[in-house]
Scaffold this motif. Sequence first.
Motif, short mmCIF file in Angstrom:
data_model
loop_
_atom_site.label_atom_id
_atom_site.label_comp_id
_atom_site.label_asym_id
_atom_site.label_seq_id
_atom_site.Cartn_x
_atom_site.Cartn_y
_atom_site.Cartn_z
N SER A 196 0.33 -6.74 22.08
CA SER A 196 -0.94 -6.79 21.36
C SER A 196 -0.65 -6.69 19.86
O SER A 196 0.36 -6.13 19.44
N ALA A 197 -1.55 -7.25 19.06
CA ALA A 197 -1.42 -7.15 17.60
C ALA A 197 -1.42 -5.68 17.18
O ALA A 197 -0.71 -5.30 16.24
N PHE A 198 -2.18 -4.86 17.88
CA PHE A 198 -2.22 -3.42 17.59
C PHE A 198 -0.84 -2.80 17.71
O PHE A 198 -0.38 -2.10 16.80
N PHE A 199 -0.14 -3.05 18.83
CA PHE A 199 1.18 -2.45 19.02
C PHE A 199 2.20 -3.04 18.05
O PHE A 199 3.03 -2.31 17.51
N LYS A 200 2.13 -4.31 17.81
CA LYS A 200 3.04 -4.95 16.85
C LYS A 200 2.88 -4.29 15.49
O LYS A 200 3.86 -4.03 14.79
N ASN A 201 1.65 -4.02 15.08
CA ASN A 201 1.39 -3.37 13.81
C ASN A 201 2.01 -1.98 13.75
O ASN A 201 2.61 -1.59 12.75
N ILE A 202 1.89 -1.22 14.84
CA ILE A 202 2.51 0.11 14.91
C ILE A 202 4.03 -0.01 14.73
O ILE A 202 4.63 0.74 13.94
N ILE A 203 4.63 -0.93 15.45
CA ILE A 203 6.08 -1.13 15.37
C ILE A 203 6.48 -1.57 13.96
O ILE A 203 7.49 -1.11 13.42
N ASP A 204 5.69 -2.46 13.36
CA ASP A 204 5.99 -2.91 12.00
C ASP A 204 6.02 -1.74 11.03
O ASP A 204 6.96 -1.59 10.24
N TRP A 205 5.02 -0.88 11.08
CA TRP A 205 4.98 0.27 10.16
C TRP A 205 6.14 1.23 10.43
O TRP A 205 6.82 1.68 9.50
N LEU A 206 6.36 1.55 11.71
CA LEU A 206 7.44 2.50 12.04
C LEU A 206 8.80 1.96 11.62
O LEU A 206 9.63 2.70 11.08
N SER A 207 9.03 0.68 11.84
CA SER A 207 10.34 0.11 11.51
C SER A 207 10.55 -0.01 10.00
O SER A 207 11.69 0.00 9.53
N ARG A 208 9.48 -0.11 9.24
CA ARG A 208 9.62 -0.11 7.78
C ARG A 208 9.87 1.30 7.25
O ARG A 208 10.60 1.47 6.27
N LEU A 209 9.31 2.28 7.91
CA LEU A 209 9.55 3.67 7.53
C LEU A 209 10.99 4.06 7.83
O LEU A 209 11.66 4.70 7.03
#
Length: 177
Positions: A84-97
């Motif tokens: 889902s776009a929701f989970f992808k967004n979570i992963i995007d933020w976490l992986s940038r952190l």
Amino acid sequence: MKKILAFAGSNSSTSINHELVKYVATEIKDRKVNVLRLANYQMPMYSEDEEKNGFPAMTMALKQEISEADALIISLNEHNGGWSAFFKNIIDWLSRLDRNFMEGKKVLLMSTSPGKRGGLSSLEFGKNVLPRFGAEIIESFSFPSFYENFSKKSNSVTNETLLLGLKQVLSTFAHQI
């Protein structure tokens, strides 16, 4: 005692992947399992422009939850053959952190859907992508036809073959952590 963090990749209030995670959490004995609802970790849509404003507090809070766990149970929902776009967004933020935010985490990866494939495309995608962030996928399980094979009323798997398969996966996972 080993700590396990469990969540579904969905922000739906009626998520069947969250139902599966809750059920699996009750089946793991001798371990502390903390079930999160990712919808409580609201983050703006990731972009480099948003990142310039700093990391959302919820990103840092979720990363802390993950870092304190010894293992993860993740059930992935599927939208059009992917996360889902929701989970992808979570992963995007976490992986940038932190690019390796799952480093050293043993993972049981699951998926379910109303259909006969049980979210298999999303599951396979997760098995290929999550190790890039340090995850060690110990086991995976696709749970097909959720509404036909699970009773929300009794919180139980109604298909004996699926139940046996899930118990085997859980046993292997528990022995690995």
